[in-house]
Design a protein around this motif. Structure first.
Motif: not given
Length: 537
Positions: A135-136, A156-157, A161-163, A180-182
């Motif tokens: 997943g990463f 970037v967007l 969404a992937a994270m 995900y927060a980053l």
């Protein structure tokens, strides 16, 4: 409006005193760690479990400590060391791609995009043994894939969404949550004044901070999360803590100044950036050295420490011929010299600034903008017009970068306004200057800069004062201090406007605030001398 501003000025003064005491913490932490037996010991605590050989896990954790402090060149070397211990470690290739982003708040270079994509394709070839690790890798591939055909913002967007999807699948995994927060922070729109994504990131990171108080990424990304005027006070604790957790990382020592700048803690910003610059010099990290220096010079100029700023700029100009492929270093070099002239109202100096062409149109715009303002405010609109024409060309060159295109357009409008003013077209000048101020107010500053070279609203206020409309000027000067608190020129301008209105109470309060902000000045600036004279009567 005035009573709100005056109350804020007093509050800033009180907060500055308390923060001075707090700032001794990072310095103590540094001495506690200096006895370490290897170069990167004092970087906080990170455990990022991966399915690689046991002898590679500890090195992977070291690499992640560096990565969470954006020490990307050092982290890439560590990920290479992981591969030397376990050539089949797919996550080490993911780590290499992560480090090749450099600072994720800036677009990577084309060379790094190609290298990062190759690393992720190698990670896929090696195969990740767990769904989490796959997943990463897949999420970061979303950013790197199609980099030649899709613009940076779209990728970037897509990565955000992937994270988000990965975080939904692994809601209890700390590193998934942190990344995900980053991603939320990097994807935040500079025009979203609800700060929806940063606030969502804050919720994730504050909860994680309770579980991992020494994690460098958590506090680092919290500083970015709160790097907005309405949120900055919330970031003070994280800012102070980050420099304490990771005092060996140049970026960790610099990051507190993002918050200090937002709240006008100038002595603290100078202190932490001086430490950052020294660490960066030792580590030969030129971009970090120059970036910290720009923030330091900005703070010095607000305190009237012009000679200290002059010395820093003279030293850093020795790096002018250095090849730099990222914009942070060139931006800082151009900005420091421009700031030094504009903050002091040295219009002739601004007009004579040397242009050092770079690969970045928004960096070149800095010098053209400062020269345009310098010429116009020295009464030479013809020369200013040539600089405005250069800004117009640079706006056109930024068609694929909406953020910087708008920032340079604000500079172009400001330069046009002062050129019109020099030509005697005062109504046109004020209309252009107001448009620039309103457009700048609808967006946020970029992390590469401590603030605008000259806030457009401050320039509007100065123009209003020039046409003898002090009441309007005072409102605008006070509005500047809401988003850019404790700025020397905004306070001095407010004091002069209040004095011209014969509002003695407001004038004394603003002049008093100026004397307090510039209590450690090393230069007798005329506005500061006037403030002292006014208060002595």
């Amino acid at each position: 409006m005035r009573s709100i501003s005056l109350t804020r000025s007093m509050r800033w003064a009180a907060l500055t005193v308390s923060a001075l005491a707090l700032l001794s913490l990072p310095a103590r932490a540094q001495t506690d760690h200096d006895h370490g037996h290897h170069a990167h010991q004092a970087l906080g605590t990170v455990h990022f479990p991966v399915s690689c050989r046991p002898e590679a896990q500890a090195v992977f954790d070291e690499a992640m400590k560096l990565q969470h402090s954006f020490w990307y060149q050092a982290s890439e070397k560590k990920f290479q060391e992981v591969l030397a211990r376990d050539p089949g470690c797919a996550m080490a290739q993911w780590g290499r791609a992560l480090s090749l982003l450099y600072n994720p708040f800036l677009p990577p270079t084309p060379q790094n995009l190609a290298k990062g994509l190759a690393a992720l394709e190698e990670a896929q070839r090696l195969g990740a043994p767990t769904d989490r690790e796959a997943g990463f890798i897949d999420a970061l591939l979303v950013f790197y894939r199609d980099h030649a055909t899709k613009d940076h913002r779209s990728r970037v967007l897509a990565y955000e969404a992937a994270m988000a999807s990965l975080a939904a699948r692994f809601p209890d995994d700390p590193e998934v949550r942190i990344f995900y927060a980053l991603a939320l922070n990097v994807a935040a729109s500079p025009t979203d004044k609800t700060y929806a994504k940063p606030l969502k990131a804050a919720e994730i990171l504050e909860a994680e901070w309770q579980r991992q108080p020494d994690h460098p990424g958590v506090v680092h990304y919290l500083v970015h999360t709160y790097d907005f005027p309405p949120l900055a006070q919330r970031g003070l604790k994280a800012a102070l803590r980050y420099a304490e957790i990771a005092p060996d990382a140049p970026h960790a020592l610099h990051m507190p100044s993002h918050i200090f700048t937002r709240v006008g803690y100038w002595p603290q910003s100078v202190e932490t950036n001086a430490r950052s610059a020294e660490k960066a010099r030792i580590a030969a990290e030129t971009d970090d050295l120059l970036h910290a220096s720009d923030y330091m010079v900005y703070a010095q100029l607000q305190m009237g420490q012009d000679e200290a700023a002059r010395r820093i700029i003279a030293d850093r100009n020795s790096f002018a011929g250095t090849r730099m492929i990222r914009p942070a270093g060139p931006f800082a070099l151009a900005a420091m010299s421009a700031r030094f002239a504009l903050e002091r109202g040295a219009w002739e100096e601004a007009a004579r600034l040397d242009l050092r062409p770079t690969a970045f149109p928004f960096v070149d715009a800095i010098t053209h903008y400062a020269r345009a303002i310098g010429h116009a405010r020295s009464g030479r609109p013809e020369e200013a017009t040539a600089e405005v024409a250069a800004l117009t060309r640079l706006v056109g060159a930024l068609d694929k970068d909406a953020y910087w295109k708008e920032q340079v357009e604000v500079q172009r409008l400001s330069a046009r306004a002062w050129t019109a003013f020099a030509e005697g077209r005062r109504d046109d000048a004020l209309a252009l200057m107001r448009e620039a101020a309103d457009r700048e107010g609808r967006t946020e500053k970029h992390v590469v800069t401590p603030g605008p070279l000259a806030p457009a609203r401050e320039l509007l206020a100065e123009m209003l004062l020039e046409v003898d409309r002090p009441a309007e000027a005072l409102r605008e000067f006070e509005a500047v201090q809401v988003t850019e608190p404790r700025r020397f020129r905004a306070i001095a301008g407010a004091a002069k406007a209040a004095e011209r209105m014969n509002d003695g109470e407001a004038a004394r309060t603003h002049y008093g605030a100026l004397v307090q902000v510039a209590a450690q000045a090393d230069t007798a600036r005329p506005d500061l001398e006037k403030a002292k004279a006014y208060l002595s009567n």
